[in-house]
Design an enzyme around this catalytic site. Structure first.
Site, PDB file in Angstrom:
ATOM      1  N   SER A  36       0.974  -1.190  -0.061  1.00  0.00           N
ATOM      2  CA  SER A  36      -0.127   0.007  -0.052  1.00  0.00           C
ATOM      3  C   SER A  36       0.672   1.217   0.040  1.00  0.00           C
ATOM      4  CB  SER A  36      -1.073  -0.008   1.252  1.00  0.00           C
ATOM      5  OG  SER A  36      -2.019   0.847   1.163  1.00  0.00           O
ATOM      6  N   ASP A  64      -3.345  14.310  13.194  1.00  0.00           N
ATOM      7  CA  ASP A  64      -3.589  15.339  12.523  1.00  0.00           C
ATOM      8  C   ASP A  64      -2.818  15.449  11.259  1.00  0.00           C
ATOM      9  OD1 ASP A  64      -5.500  16.165  14.283  1.00  0.00           O
ATOM     10  OD2 ASP A  64      -4.469  17.500  15.465  1.00  0.00           O
ATOM     11  N   HIS A  77      -7.568  -5.583  -0.117  1.00  0.00           N
ATOM     12  CA  HIS A  77      -6.479  -4.890  -0.290  1.00  0.00           C
ATOM     13  C   HIS A  77      -5.436  -5.361   0.610  1.00  0.00           C
ATOM     14  CE1 HIS A  77      -3.753  -1.319  -0.427  1.00  0.00           C
ATOM     15  NE2 HIS A  77      -4.223  -0.840   0.721  1.00  0.00           N
TER      16      HIS A  77
END
Length: 313
Positions: free
Chosen positions: A124, A220, A289
């Protein structure tokens, strides 16, 4: 979900450590990539070839690939370095999080450990980082195995945004039990296996007497860089091949492993794969995936076959 389904008869030796990169080209301050070195179980010092550097995916860490790396170290008689990419696992948190930064970090890691040429395996996010490194510095890569990702810019889709939203809600709730975190995350992700994977990032917060759970990844930072994770540094033009003349290529042996139930390496993206990696072999595994964790034995067999058929250094 993330363990080999069969028990290994012999255990690989594992060493932990950090790589200290003093003047990384990717950032003005030090990057210390956490890693584990997995050695073959044999006591013989001679290895069959160059070491492997194994990179995890978004929100993952080096432990995701430990079981399969033990099997491959045994089968291939090679050292395998499983690394924590920046902003993941035990590696540092930094504001910049692009594939160029990730690739440069791993390049520094290879230089620091004097590995010279290595085989790169990545899933990935780690797959794209591996592809970027191979395209930037092909002379340092003796083999490439990207798992369920393609060298294209493509939207990640709502699941990753939902993961970040759910993890932020968990942080704000200041939960003390993993079951409480799972209950919140279930509003954003129905799959228990994926929730368990994401919640491996939860740790006890020492600032609250180890009562409150917090995420060890900078949510964040990762959330604000989702667009970067969907991007790729070079743009392949499917409509006009003349625009692809200046694209870099990696001509070494390459194995693209794709999940047949996944959309990340669809047939329409194969021309881009072949443009960047002319010698790429494509192997499909009946999985989503999370190819390595869903079908570890099929993945192991595909990798071992690739090494043996291509006489990888």
């Amino acid at each position: 979900m993330f363990l080999l389904s069969t028990r290994l008869k012999t255990a690989a030796r594992i060493r932990n450590g950090y790589s200290k990169c003093l003047f990384s080209s990717s950032t003005p301050f030090r990057i210390e990539l956490a890693y584990q070195l997995i050695e073959p179980p044999t006591q013989e010092k001679k290895r069959n070839g160059q070491p492997i550097v194994f990179m995890h995916g978004f929100m993952g860490n080096k432990l995701n690939n430990r079981s399969i790396s033990k099997a491959l170290a045994r089968d291939l008689n090679r050292d395998i370095y499983i690394v924590d990419l920046r902003n993941h696992g035990d590696s540092p948190h930094v504001p910049e999080h692009t594939y160029t930064h990730l690739a440069n970090d791993v390049s520094d890691f290879i230089k620091l450990h004097r590995l010279r040429k290595t085989v790169l395996i990545g899933h990935s996010m780690g797959a794209k980082a591996a592809m970027v490194l191979a395209l930037q510095s092909p002379e340092t890569v003796t083999g490439l195995i990207p798992v369920d990702n393609a060298p294209v810019s493509a939207m990640l889709g709502s699941p990753f945004n939902d993961y970040v939203k759910g993890m932020k809600e968990i942080s704000e709730a200041r939960v003390t039990r993993q079951s409480e975190a799972d209950q919140i995350l279930a509003k954003y992700e129905p799959s228990l296996a994926i929730r368990q994977f994401l919640l491996t990032n939860l740790i006890r917060d020492p600032e609250t007497d180890n009562k409150t759970l917090k995420f060890r990844v900078p949510i964040d930072t990762l959330g604000s860089n989702l667009d970067e994770m969907a991007d790729f540094p070079w743009k392949f033009d499917r409509e006009n091949d003349s625009n692809n003349a200046d694209l870099p290529t990696y001509n070494g042996p390459t194995l693209i492993v794709r999940g047949l139930q996944s959309k990340y390496v669809s047939d329409k993206r194969l021309p881009a794969v072949k443009r960047f990696f002319p010698n790429a072999q494509i192997v499909g595994i009946d999985a989503g995936h999370w190819v390595i964790s869903e079908k570890p034995e099929e993945f192991r067999q595909a990798v071992v076959k690739f090494f043996r058929e291509n006489d990888i250094e």
